[in-house]
Design an enzyme around this catalytic site. Structure first.
Site, mmCIF file in Angstrom:
data_model
loop_
_atom_site.group_PDB
_atom_site.id
_atom_site.type_symbol
_atom_site.label_atom_id
_atom_site.label_comp_id
_atom_site.label_asym_id
_atom_site.label_seq_id
_atom_site.Cartn_x
_atom_site.Cartn_y
_atom_site.Cartn_z
ATOM 1 N N ASP A 44 0.832 -1.212 0.000
ATOM 2 C CA ASP A 44 0.000 0.000 0.000
ATOM 3 C C ASP A 44 0.860 1.253 0.000
ATOM 4 O O ASP A 44 1.687 1.451 0.893
ATOM 5 C CB ASP A 44 -0.904 -0.012 1.234
ATOM 6 N N TYR A 49 2.570 10.107 -0.404
ATOM 7 C CA TYR A 49 3.676 9.522 0.359
ATOM 8 C C TYR A 49 5.024 9.798 -0.302
ATOM 9 O O TYR A 49 6.060 9.734 0.355
ATOM 10 C CB TYR A 49 3.518 8.009 0.522
ATOM 11 N N LYS A 78 -3.169 5.778 -4.086
ATOM 12 C CA LYS A 78 -4.291 6.668 -3.779
ATOM 13 C C LYS A 78 -4.088 8.029 -4.436
ATOM 14 O O LYS A 78 -2.959 8.504 -4.571
ATOM 15 C CB LYS A 78 -4.415 6.856 -2.260
ATOM 16 N N HIS A 112 -8.159 9.295 -1.659
ATOM 17 C CA HIS A 112 -7.447 9.320 -0.385
ATOM 18 C C HIS A 112 -8.218 10.037 0.724
ATOM 19 O O HIS A 112 -8.213 9.622 1.873
ATOM 20 C CB HIS A 112 -6.079 9.991 -0.572
#
Length: 291
Positions: A44, A49, A78, A112
């Protein structure tokens, strides 16, 4: 490893490996590779990120070394609210994530946060699913009222709602609402994040002693017993292996109820989605991501 069959027919591992806040790309790549070696098949990441490329590098390395085949992996990313300004911006963001990761498709792609023009983004995701760029599509951080509104409006019911849930934030209403619409629930922060520590709970320590497990392993197993998928995170090889070592025991109904008593009903969680300052911060994060 057990799998959950999603409402679109695809099978998703019940436990996976998350890379939230693993910003050092070398560290992230190594952690993902070690996770694959340890047996994780659900991976994931997310655009925000900043490590989609590192995860993709680890996946290619694992495939080249014969550890796994691509079709054996279930990879999630996401889209962030700042990329959900329109159908076109969402399409562009999805393509950028695929390019960064070096993957031909994502097994799961999530909205998200429930901000921005997420209905237009959803239509872009539906089209990408038809084109084979996405296998399953879902949402993240949708509270029950938002999930109901969404499911009653869109053509494609989300396959997954990824939310914060752990013994200190049980969220049974979220699970019930998701179940009503056939949406699978996946837990981010399943160990309680930095706010809670399993080894400080007498209840968890007592149950852990019975099963010769750690309190953290009991916490992870608790969500599995509820039918909730989990994505614990660690960059330490020993902890990576320990987190997946939860498949040789089951909790009793009484033990699950005991663990439920730890619930704080959302006090001191990171899910402050109704806080205007938090929403502004989310959009600011997105703008900074593009600089």
């Amino acid at each position: 490893m057990e799998y959950k069959t999603l409402n679109d027919g695809h099978k998703m591992p019940m436990e996976g490996f998350g890379v939230y806040r693993v910003t050092d790309r070398t560290e992230c790549e190594n952690a993902v590779y070690q996770a694959i070696r340890a047996g994780y098949r659900l991976l994931d990441t997310a655009a925000i990120y900043g490590n989609e490329d590192a995860l993709g590098n680890a996946v290619r390395k694992a495939i080249q070394n014969g550890l796994v085949k691509r079709e054996e992996l279930f990879i999630t990313s996401k889209i962030f609210p700042s990329d959900m300004m329109s159908y076109d911006t969402a399409r562009a963001a999805l393509n950028t994530s695929l390019q960064k990761s070096g993957l031909d498709y994502f097994d799961l792609y999530l909205i998200h946060q429930p901000y921005g023009d997420y209905f237009s983004a959803w239509r872009a995701m539906e089209d990408a699913k038809k084109e084979g760029k996405l296998r399953s599509i879902g949402v993240s951080n949708f509270f029950p009222n938002l999930l109901v509104n969404f499911c009653e409006t869109v053509d494609t019911i989300p396959a997954v709602n990824q939310i914060e849930t752990h013994p200190w934030y049980v969220r049974n209403q979220d699970l019930g609402t998701a179940h009503h619409y056939g949406v699978a629930v996946e837990a981010w922060g399943p160990l309680g994040g930095t706010r809670y520590h399993a080894d400080e709970s007498d209840i968890l320590k007592s149950i852990a002693k019975k099963y010769h497990k750690t309190p953290s392993q009991i916490v992870l197993r608790w969500n599995i017993e509820r039918g909730v998928m989990i994505i614990p995170k660690s960059v330490h090889e020993e902890r990576i292996r320990q987190n997946i070592d939860i498949w040789d025991f089951s909790l009793t109904k009484e033990e699950i109820q005991m663990i439920n008593t730890l619930d704080t009903n959302g006090i001191a969680t990171s899910s402050r989605r109704n806080d205007p300052d938090q929403v502004r911060l989310i959009f600011e994060m997105g703008r900074n991501m593009k600089k």
